[in-house]
Design a protein around this motif. Structure first.
Motif, PDB file in Angstrom:
ATOM      1  N   PRO A 161     -74.966 -17.733  -4.666  1.00  0.00           N
ATOM      2  CA  PRO A 161     -73.495 -17.123  -4.756  1.00  0.00           C
ATOM      3  C   PRO A 161     -72.211 -18.192  -4.283  1.00  0.00           C
ATOM      4  O   PRO A 161     -72.698 -19.035  -3.726  1.00  0.00           O
ATOM      5  N   ASN A 162     -71.275 -18.031  -5.196  1.00  0.00           N
ATOM      6  CA  ASN A 162     -70.327 -19.166  -5.243  1.00  0.00           C
ATOM      7  C   ASN A 162     -69.695 -18.985  -3.809  1.00  0.00           C
ATOM      8  O   ASN A 162     -69.001 -20.113  -3.258  1.00  0.00           O
ATOM      9  N   ASN A 163     -69.453 -17.943  -2.933  1.00  0.00           N
ATOM     10  CA  ASN A 163     -68.857 -18.056  -1.727  1.00  0.00           C
ATOM     11  C   ASN A 163     -69.743 -18.426  -0.675  1.00  0.00           C
ATOM     12  O   ASN A 163     -69.155 -18.554   0.346  1.00  0.00           O
ATOM     13  N   ALA A 192     -60.893 -21.240  -2.695  1.00  0.00           N
ATOM     14  CA  ALA A 192     -62.041 -20.448  -2.476  1.00  0.00           C
ATOM     15  C   ALA A 192     -61.857 -19.144  -3.315  1.00  0.00           C
ATOM     16  O   ALA A 192     -62.860 -18.796  -3.610  1.00  0.00           O
ATOM     17  N   GLU A 193     -60.836 -18.767  -3.744  1.00  0.00           N
ATOM     18  CA  GLU A 193     -60.389 -17.620  -4.533  1.00  0.00           C
ATOM     19  C   GLU A 193     -60.841 -17.939  -5.925  1.00  0.00           C
ATOM     20  O   GLU A 193     -61.540 -16.817  -6.369  1.00  0.00           O
ATOM     21  N   ASN A 206     -63.017 -20.310  -6.697  1.00  0.00           N
ATOM     22  CA  ASN A 206     -64.578 -20.343  -6.732  1.00  0.00           C
ATOM     23  C   ASN A 206     -65.155 -18.933  -6.557  1.00  0.00           C
ATOM     24  O   ASN A 206     -66.151 -18.884  -7.357  1.00  0.00           O
ATOM     25  N   ALA A 207     -64.578 -17.912  -6.065  1.00  0.00           N
ATOM     26  CA  ALA A 207     -65.363 -16.785  -5.685  1.00  0.00           C
ATOM     27  C   ALA A 207     -65.357 -15.930  -7.046  1.00  0.00           C
ATOM     28  O   ALA A 207     -65.986 -15.065  -7.173  1.00  0.00           O
ATOM     29  N   SER A 208     -64.290 -16.141  -8.018  1.00  0.00           N
ATOM     30  CA  SER A 208     -64.138 -15.292  -9.331  1.00  0.00           C
ATOM     31  C   SER A 208     -65.294 -15.990 -10.210  1.00  0.00           C
ATOM     32  O   SER A 208     -65.336 -15.298 -11.236  1.00  0.00           O
TER      33      SER A 208
END
Length: 230
Positions: free
Chosen positions: A71-73, A150-151, A153-155
Motif C-alpha cells: 500500500p502506498n500509504n 502524502a495525498e 501518493n495515496a491516490s
C-alpha cells in the motif's frame, strides 16, 4: 519499433506477429489458455521488446490481483528518486487540506527486466530469490509540501511484486540458439495530476501543483517471457 503490425490467427499455442514487410515473430505460449488472456496491444508490446528474429515464449501471466501489494500509504513516494521513504509526513497545519485530480492519458510497458540468461544445453537454478516490483512514479512534485505529497501518493495504485523463488530452474534454448534470456515486463498507466492546496475555512485554492504520474496498471498483467538468441 514495429510498424503496421497485424496478428495472424492464433493457432494452437503459437501467436504470429507479422510486419507489413513480411517479417514474422513467432510467440510461443506455455499454456493454451494464455491466448485468451493476452490482448492484441499487450502482444505487440512484448513483440516490440523482442528482436523480430528471436524465438519468443511467454511463460507466466500474473494478474495484479494475484500479486503481493505494498500500500502506498505505508510511506511517502519521494519524487526525487521514486523510492518509498518510511518517514511519515507531518501535518503542515490544520488550516489547509489537499485535493488530488488525476487524468489518465495512456498505458505503457516499462523496460523489460532481465531475470537470467541460460546457455544452450544448460539448466540454471536460482541461488537466491529475485523480486520484480512495479511501483508508482511521479514527476514535478519537488515543491509539493509533505501533506500534499502524502495525498498524491495515496491516490496512486499500490505497488505490486512478483517473486522468482530460490531454487526455480530455467532451461536453455533448443538447438540452433546460443542462449535463452528470461525477462519480466511490467505495465504502467500514465497521466497528469493536479494537487490543489485548499484553505479549510474559506475553501479557496491557495496553491496549485501539477506534474505527471505512472502507476501499476490494473488492466495489464506482469508478463514473464523469454527470447532465444542465435
Amino acid at each position: 519499433m514495429l510498424d503496421q503490425v497485424y496478428l495472424a490467427p492464433r493457432v494452437n499455442q503459437k501467436i504470429i506477429v507479422e510486419k507489413s514487410d513480411g517479417e514474422r515473430l513467432i510467440i510461443n505460449l506455455d499454456r493454451p489458455d494464455f491466448k485468451d488472456r493476452l490482448s492484441d496491444n499487450l502482444i505487440k508490446d512484448i513483440a516490440e521488446q523482442a528482436d523480430i528474429s528471436d524465438n519468443v515464449t511467454i511463460h507466466d501471466i500474473i494478474e495484479p490481483s494475484s500479486c503481493i501489494t505494498i500500500p502506498n500509504n505505508a510511506g511517502i513516494l519521494n519524487s526525487k528518486n521514486n523510492r518509498f521513504s518510511l518517514n511519515a509526513a507531518q501535518p503542515e497545519s490544520l488550516l489547509y487540506r489537499y485535493e488530488v485530480t488525476k487524468k489518465y492519458t495512456d498505458r505503457s510497458p516499462l523496460a523489460a527486466q532481465l531475470i537470467i540468461s541460460v546457455a544452450y544445453g544448460e539448466t540454471a537454478t536460482l541461488k537466491s530469490s529475485i523480486t520484480v516490483t512495479n511501483s508508482a512514479t511521479i514527476s514535478g512534485a519537488t515543491k509539493l509540501p509533505d501533506e500534499g505529497l502524502a495525498e498524491l501518493n495515496a491516490s496512486l495504485n499500490a505497488s505490486v511484486t512478483y517473486t522468482y523463488e530460490k531454487g526455480r530452474t530455467f532451461l536453455g534454448p533448443s538447438k540452433g540458439y546460443t542462449s535463452r534470456q528470461y525477462y519480466s515486463t511490467r505495465f504502467h498507466d500514465r497521466g497528469n495530476y493536479i494537487v490543489r492546496k485548499i484553505n479549510r475555512i474559506t475553501g479557496n485554492v491557495s496553491e496549485t501543483y501539477t506534474g505527471t504520474y505512472g502507476e501499476p496498471s490494473l488492466q495489464d498483467p506482469i508478463v514473464n517471457w523469454s527470447r532465444d538468441i542465435k
